[in-house]
Structures are given as structure tokens and as C-alpha cells.
Design a protein around this motif. Structure first.
Motif, short mmCIF file in Angstrom:
data_model
loop_
_atom_site.label_atom_id
_atom_site.label_comp_id
_atom_site.label_asym_id
_atom_site.label_seq_id
_atom_site.Cartn_x
_atom_site.Cartn_y
_atom_site.Cartn_z
N UNK A 1 23.22 -15.91 -0.94
CA UNK A 1 23.13 -15.94 0.99
C UNK A 1 21.69 -15.01 1.04
N UNK A 2 21.44 -15.39 1.52
CA UNK A 2 19.97 -14.15 2.39
C UNK A 2 20.26 -13.92 3.35
N UNK A 3 20.03 -12.52 4.07
CA UNK A 3 20.71 -12.04 5.52
C UNK A 3 19.13 -12.27 5.63
N UNK A 4 18.21 -11.65 5.53
CA UNK A 4 16.56 -11.39 5.96
C UNK A 4 15.75 -11.89 5.05
N UNK A 5 14.45 -12.08 5.52
CA UNK A 5 13.14 -12.03 4.29
C UNK A 5 12.24 -11.82 5.52
N UNK A 6 11.34 -10.53 5.10
CA UNK A 6 9.86 -10.92 5.29
C UNK A 6 9.47 -10.21 5.04
N UNK A 7 8.22 -9.93 5.21
CA UNK A 7 6.84 -8.63 5.10
C UNK A 7 5.60 -8.45 5.80
N UNK A 8 5.22 -7.43 5.10
CA UNK A 8 4.02 -6.94 5.91
C UNK A 8 2.93 -6.69 4.76
N UNK A 9 1.79 -7.97 5.67
CA UNK A 9 0.86 -8.63 4.21
C UNK A 9 -0.66 -7.56 4.94
N UNK A 10 -1.47 -7.84 4.23
CA UNK A 10 -2.56 -7.61 4.38
C UNK A 10 -3.83 -8.24 3.85
N UNK A 11 -4.17 -8.95 4.49
CA UNK A 11 -4.95 -10.24 3.82
C UNK A 11 -7.58 -9.84 3.50
N UNK A 12 -7.32 -9.87 2.56
CA UNK A 12 -9.14 -9.68 3.18
C UNK A 12 -9.79 -9.91 2.66
N UNK A 13 -10.83 -10.05 2.63
CA UNK A 13 -12.12 -11.05 1.68
C UNK A 13 -12.30 -10.60 0.25
N UNK A 14 -12.69 -10.95 -0.44
CA UNK A 14 -12.25 -10.69 -2.26
C UNK A 14 -13.30 -12.15 -3.02
N UNK A 15 -14.44 -10.80 -3.06
CA UNK A 15 -15.16 -11.73 -4.38
C UNK A 15 -15.50 -13.02 -3.59
N UNK A 16 -16.02 -12.68 -2.51
CA UNK A 16 -17.08 -13.84 -1.89
C UNK A 16 -16.63 -15.45 -1.74
N UNK A 17 -15.35 -15.36 -0.85
CA UNK A 17 -14.95 -16.31 -0.77
C UNK A 17 -13.13 -16.80 -1.37
N UNK A 18 -13.33 -15.63 -2.00
CA UNK A 18 -11.42 -15.18 -1.98
C UNK A 18 -10.55 -14.57 -1.47
N UNK A 19 -9.54 -14.26 -1.64
CA UNK A 19 -9.03 -13.14 -0.70
C UNK A 19 -7.81 -12.89 -1.42
N UNK A 20 -7.91 -11.97 -1.37
CA UNK A 20 -7.03 -10.61 -1.80
C UNK A 20 -6.00 -10.31 -0.07
N UNK A 21 -4.01 -10.87 -0.88
CA UNK A 21 -2.79 -10.29 -0.25
C UNK A 21 -2.34 -9.26 -0.69
N UNK A 22 -2.01 -8.12 -0.21
CA UNK A 22 -1.48 -6.99 -0.60
C UNK A 22 -0.30 -6.29 0.19
N UNK A 23 0.62 -5.61 -0.15
CA UNK A 23 1.71 -5.82 1.15
C UNK A 23 3.74 -4.93 0.61
N UNK A 24 4.39 -5.69 1.49
CA UNK A 24 5.74 -4.94 0.62
C UNK A 24 6.31 -6.37 1.52
N UNK A 25 6.95 -6.64 0.47
CA UNK A 25 8.55 -7.80 0.97
C UNK A 25 9.39 -6.57 1.23
N UNK A 26 10.32 -7.11 2.20
CA UNK A 26 11.69 -6.46 2.38
C UNK A 26 12.90 -7.55 2.45
#
Length: 166
Positions: A44-69
Motif C-alpha cells: 500500500x501507498x498511503x500518501x505520495x507527493x512532492x515539492x518540485x522546482x522546474x527551471x530552464x536549463x541549457x536553452x530549451x531544456x528543463x531541470x527538475x529538482x525537489x523532494x519526494x515524500x
């Protein structure tokens, strides 16, 4: 080609990410948690979520960082009893557009598909990779296993040595 159904879809359109980035808080509902538990082989998974930051990366790319709980039930490999654990994992993923060319072999970069990145799938994949493949309850150990010394090996020549004449 078979269409893959994702249990926890949260698409983010890359072109809509501002230059300074954007923060996204996402959480799976009960139905999504049930489907993900089945996919990951968890009771069972009781809860799954996260706070993520998406920011432009390398001209047209995207970098996603954050935390999964997450809060999940797992089965101990020692006692085979289920237990609940709270998990927290760091998330870091890089994406490039297909027109940016193929990333080098040394880079860990994914390709942006259809102009969007699926934040829910990023969390699902991160959890799949970070889960302990041999979970056990806190304090459990393999203490009951005692190693027995090997009995003295009997050589095939032992019987012959007894037949030897003096």
C-alpha cells in the motif's frame, strides 16, 4: 506501438516555465496511490507527493529538482511482516528538447516528449529507484543465523591409509 498508461500523470508544459523557474506541489490521490502500489509491488501507498522546482536549463531544456515524500507499507525481508515507513528522497532530473541533439553518454539527460515533462512520472520513477529492495523493520537483523564450522573434510585417501601395511 502500445500507449503506456501512467498512474500519476502531472504534465508540465515546458514552454510555460518562466525564466526564473516555477515551484509545483503535487500529490497523488487514493486511486493513483493504489495503482502505483501495484506497479511498484508494494502492499500500500498511503500518501505520495512532492515539492518540485522546474527551471530552464541549457536553452530549451528543463531541470527538475525537489523532494519526494511518501508513506508506504512494505514487507520485511526478515520477519515477512508488513510495516509502514515514511520516506523522503531528493529529486534531480534534467531534460533536453529533441532538437538539442542527443546528449553525451556521460550525461544523465532525458528527452522532452510532446513539449511537456510529466512531474508525476518523475516522482514515480524516483520512488521506484530509491526504494530499498530488501526492506526491514527498524531494529531487525539476521541475529538468529549461526554459522556452523564445516566438519572436517574426509579425504578419499583416508580409507586407503588405513589399509597401508607397516
Amino acid at each position: 506501438m502500445k500507449q503506456v498508461v501512467k498512474e500519476f500523470p502531472r504534465p508540465l508544459i515546458v514552454d510555460r516555465v518562466p525564466a526564473l523557474g516555477i515551484h509545483e506541489r503535487i500529490a497523488a490521490d487514493e486511486k493513483e496511490c493504489t495503482a502505483l502500489a501495484k506497479r511498484l509491488g508494494l502492499p500500500r501507498i498511503h500518501a505520495l507527493g512532492g515539492l518540485l522546482k522546474a527551471e530552464p536549463w541549457r536553452g530549451g531544456g528543463l531541470k527538475i529538482t525537489g523532494t519526494l515524500n511518501a508513506r508506504v507499507d512494505q514487507v520485511s525481508v526478515i520477519s515477512l511482516e508488513p510495516f509502514t515507513s515514511a520516506l523522503e528522497f531528493a529529486v534531480e532530473r534534467n531534460f533536453l528538447s529533441p532538437r538539442a541533439g542527443k546528449p553525451g553518454d556521460e550525461e544523465d539527460v532525458d528527452i522532452i516528449e510532446n513539449g511537456s515533462v510529466d512531474l508525476g512520472e518523475i516522482l514515480a520513477e524516483t520512488m521506484a529507484l530509491e526504494l530499498d529492495p530488501y526492506p526491514r523493520k527498524a531494529g531487525e537483523a539476521f541475529n538468529d543465523i549461526e554459522e556452523q564450522p564445516e566438519s572436517a573434510k574426509v579425504s578419499p585417501f583416508t580409507a586407503l591409509s588405513k589399509l597401508r601395511r607397516s
